[in-house]
Scaffold this motif. Sequence first.
Motif, PDB file in Angstrom:
ATOM      1  N   MET A   1       3.139  -1.375  -1.522  1.00 28.81           N
ATOM      2  CA  MET A   1       3.796  -0.086  -1.611  1.00 28.81           C
ATOM      3  C   MET A   1       3.280   0.759  -2.103  1.00 28.81           C
ATOM      4  N   VAL A   2       3.285   2.164  -1.449  1.00 29.89           N
ATOM      5  CA  VAL A   2       2.586   3.470  -1.869  1.00 29.89           C
ATOM      6  C   VAL A   2       3.682   4.200  -2.323  1.00 29.89           C
ATOM      7  N   LEU A   3       3.733   4.803  -3.599  1.00 36.29           N
ATOM      8  CA  LEU A   3       4.702   5.709  -4.083  1.00 36.29           C
ATOM      9  C   LEU A   3       4.185   7.285  -3.688  1.00 36.29           C
ATOM     10  N   LEU A   4       5.011   7.948  -3.008  1.00 34.22           N
ATOM     11  CA  LEU A   4       4.742   9.244  -2.790  1.00 34.22           C
ATOM     12  C   LEU A   4       5.882  10.276  -3.107  1.00 34.22           C
ATOM     13  N   ALA A  23      -5.232   0.729  10.915  1.00 33.05           N
ATOM     14  CA  ALA A  23      -4.059   1.089  11.773  1.00 33.05           C
ATOM     15  C   ALA A  23      -3.438  -0.233  12.634  1.00 33.05           C
ATOM     16  N   ASP A  24      -4.173  -1.313  12.535  1.00 39.71           N
ATOM     17  CA  ASP A  24      -3.696  -2.634  13.083  1.00 39.71           C
ATOM     18  C   ASP A  24      -2.971  -3.340  11.788  1.00 39.71           C
ATOM     19  N   ARG A  25      -2.702  -2.734  10.671  1.00 35.25           N
ATOM     20  CA  ARG A  25      -1.980  -3.269   9.637  1.00 35.25           C
ATOM     21  C   ARG A  25      -0.784  -2.413   8.871  1.00 35.25           C
ATOM     22  N   ALA A  26      -0.854  -1.299   9.685  1.00 41.04           N
ATOM     23  CA  ALA A  26       0.105  -0.239   9.200  1.00 41.04           C
ATOM     24  C   ALA A  26       1.303  -1.053   8.826  1.00 41.04           C
ATOM     25  N   GLY A  27       1.954  -1.898   9.416  1.00 46.31           N
ATOM     26  CA  GLY A  27       3.329  -2.630   9.185  1.00 46.31           C
ATOM     27  C   GLY A  27       3.214  -3.236   7.803  1.00 46.31           C
ATOM     28  N   ALA A  28       2.188  -3.466   7.313  1.00 46.02           N
ATOM     29  CA  ALA A  28       2.142  -4.107   6.025  1.00 46.02           C
ATOM     30  C   ALA A  28       2.152  -3.255   4.712  1.00 46.02           C
ATOM     31  N   VAL A  29       2.098  -1.865   5.204  1.00 44.79           N
ATOM     32  CA  VAL A  29       1.964  -0.667   3.937  1.00 44.79           C
ATOM     33  C   VAL A  29       3.165  -0.236   4.145  1.00 44.79           C
ATOM     34  N   ASP A  30       3.985   0.111   3.035  1.00 47.47           N
ATOM     35  CA  ASP A  30       5.246   0.580   2.928  1.00 47.47           C
ATOM     36  C   ASP A  30       5.019   2.003   2.168  1.00 47.47           C
ATOM     37  N   HIS A  54       4.493  -7.446  -4.090  1.00 43.72           N
ATOM     38  CA  HIS A  54       4.113  -6.198  -3.826  1.00 43.72           C
ATOM     39  C   HIS A  54       3.013  -5.841  -4.757  1.00 43.72           C
ATOM     40  N   ARG A  55       1.971  -5.252  -4.084  1.00 48.51           N
ATOM     41  CA  ARG A  55       0.972  -4.332  -5.048  1.00 48.51           C
ATOM     42  C   ARG A  55       1.417  -2.934  -5.085  1.00 48.51           C
ATOM     43  N   VAL A  56       1.690  -2.144  -6.064  1.00 49.37           N
ATOM     44  CA  VAL A  56       2.042  -0.784  -6.003  1.00 49.37           C
ATOM     45  C   VAL A  56       0.875   0.201  -6.310  1.00 49.37           C
ATOM     46  N   LEU A 174      -7.329   6.304  -2.258  1.00 51.47           N
ATOM     47  CA  LEU A 174      -6.239   5.651  -2.017  1.00 51.47           C
ATOM     48  C   LEU A 174      -6.325   4.737  -0.631  1.00 51.47           C
ATOM     49  N   LEU A 175      -6.742   5.314   0.317  1.00 49.40           N
ATOM     50  CA  LEU A 175      -6.931   4.397   1.568  1.00 49.40           C
ATOM     51  C   LEU A 175      -7.894   3.256   1.184  1.00 49.40           C
ATOM     52  N   ARG A 176      -8.958   3.308   0.602  1.00 46.14           N
ATOM     53  CA  ARG A 176      -9.788   2.318   0.316  1.00 46.14           C
ATOM     54  C   ARG A 176      -9.144   1.263  -0.444  1.00 46.14           C
ATOM     55  N   GLN A 177      -8.244   1.633  -1.497  1.00 47.33           N
ATOM     56  CA  GLN A 177      -7.625   0.663  -2.481  1.00 47.33           C
ATOM     57  C   GLN A 177      -6.368   0.028  -1.668  1.00 47.33           C
ATOM     58  N   VAL A 178      -5.658   0.589  -0.602  1.00 46.93           N
ATOM     59  CA  VAL A 178      -4.819  -0.105   0.094  1.00 46.93           C
ATOM     60  C   VAL A 178      -5.638  -1.223   0.901  1.00 46.93           C
ATOM     61  N   GLU A 179      -6.619  -0.744   1.567  1.00 48.67           N
ATOM     62  CA  GLU A 179      -7.517  -1.941   2.271  1.00 48.67           C
ATOM     63  C   GLU A 179      -7.909  -3.020   1.335  1.00 48.67           C
ATOM     64  N   ALA A 180      -8.252  -2.530   0.276  1.00 49.28           N
ATOM     65  CA  ALA A 180      -8.531  -3.736  -0.848  1.00 49.28           C
ATOM     66  C   ALA A 180      -7.357  -4.614  -1.224  1.00 49.28           C
ATOM     67  N   ALA A 181      -6.130  -3.944  -1.361  1.00 53.89           N
ATOM     68  CA  ALA A 181      -5.013  -4.677  -1.592  1.00 53.89           C
ATOM     69  C   ALA A 181      -4.667  -5.648  -0.570  1.00 53.89           C
ATOM     70  N   LEU A 182      -4.806  -5.111   0.582  1.00 49.06           N
ATOM     71  CA  LEU A 182      -4.366  -6.027   1.837  1.00 49.06           C
ATOM     72  C   LEU A 182      -5.097  -6.920   1.931  1.00 49.06           C
ATOM     73  N   HIS A 183      -6.461  -7.261   1.345  1.00 52.34           N
ATOM     74  CA  HIS A 183      -7.297  -8.436   1.500  1.00 52.34           C
ATOM     75  C   HIS A 183      -7.388  -9.241   0.123  1.00 52.34           C
ATOM     76  N   ASP A 184      -6.587  -8.741  -0.981  1.00 54.33           N
ATOM     77  CA  ASP A 184      -6.691  -9.269  -2.160  1.00 54.33           C
ATOM     78  C   ASP A 184      -5.545 -10.358  -2.114  1.00 54.33           C
ATOM     79  N   ARG A 185      -5.917 -11.534  -3.159  1.00 54.14           N
ATOM     80  CA  ARG A 185      -5.011 -12.450  -3.281  1.00 54.14           C
ATOM     81  C   ARG A 185      -3.856 -11.657  -4.126  1.00 54.14           C
ATOM     82  N   PRO A 186      -2.470 -12.396  -3.841  1.00 50.95           N
ATOM     83  CA  PRO A 186      -1.383 -12.190  -4.516  1.00 50.95           C
ATOM     84  C   PRO A 186      -1.769 -12.189  -6.082  1.00 50.95           C
TER      85      PRO A 186
END
Length: 208
Positions: A1-4, A23-30, A54-56, A174-186
């Motif tokens: 989740m990215v709060l804007l 881009a190919d994982r955009a559906g995993a980012v809200d 969720h990672r916020v 922010l994009l770097r951290q979104v990518e890191a969060a998508l590859h991180d363990r819960p």
Amino acid sequence: MVLLEGQSDVAALTALIAASPLADRAGAVDLVGMGGAANVRRHVDALVRLGRAHRVLGLCDARETGYFLRALAPYCPGITGAGMAAYGFHVCRNDLEDELIRALGTDRVLAVLDDLGLAECFAQFRQQPYWRERPLEAQLRRFPGVASGRKAVLAAALASAAPLASAPAPLRALLRQVEAALHDRPGPAIRSFSGAGVGSPSAATSSA
């Protein structure tokens, strides 16, 4: 989740993600447009209660930093404005439009307005008595907000016009951290990053 804060931020991030390796994982980012930074505490509290699914992360304007600090304080004791980025919450120097205008330069922004068919509208806006003698950068920052829906349209177009490598620093981080969060363990919804291009506190802070 990215709060804007609002829909223009959502539009800009959507455009940047579409042009990035994410881009190919955009559906995993809200991307959540909160309708104003004053609503961030409610969103943070609700998302933390959802647990480990969720990672916020987030993005705000400099003048709205206080809202974000108060929302994060229960989960990140001692957090400061300078330390927000390590937890995935980034600050635009003034606002998103200012960041995009500085990243692109005024000539490129004027070209984007022309591409959108807004060059004549902008020329008319510049002739208004209050704005006539104002700096071009100030005129460009104000112009998106004078018509309903224009901020989001322009934010998306300006973000699309910026090569990813030269996009505003808060958005790139922010994009770097979104990518890191998508590859991180819960894990906890709000905790520090150990890398992704920003400093981090000496120890991660778990959410409640």
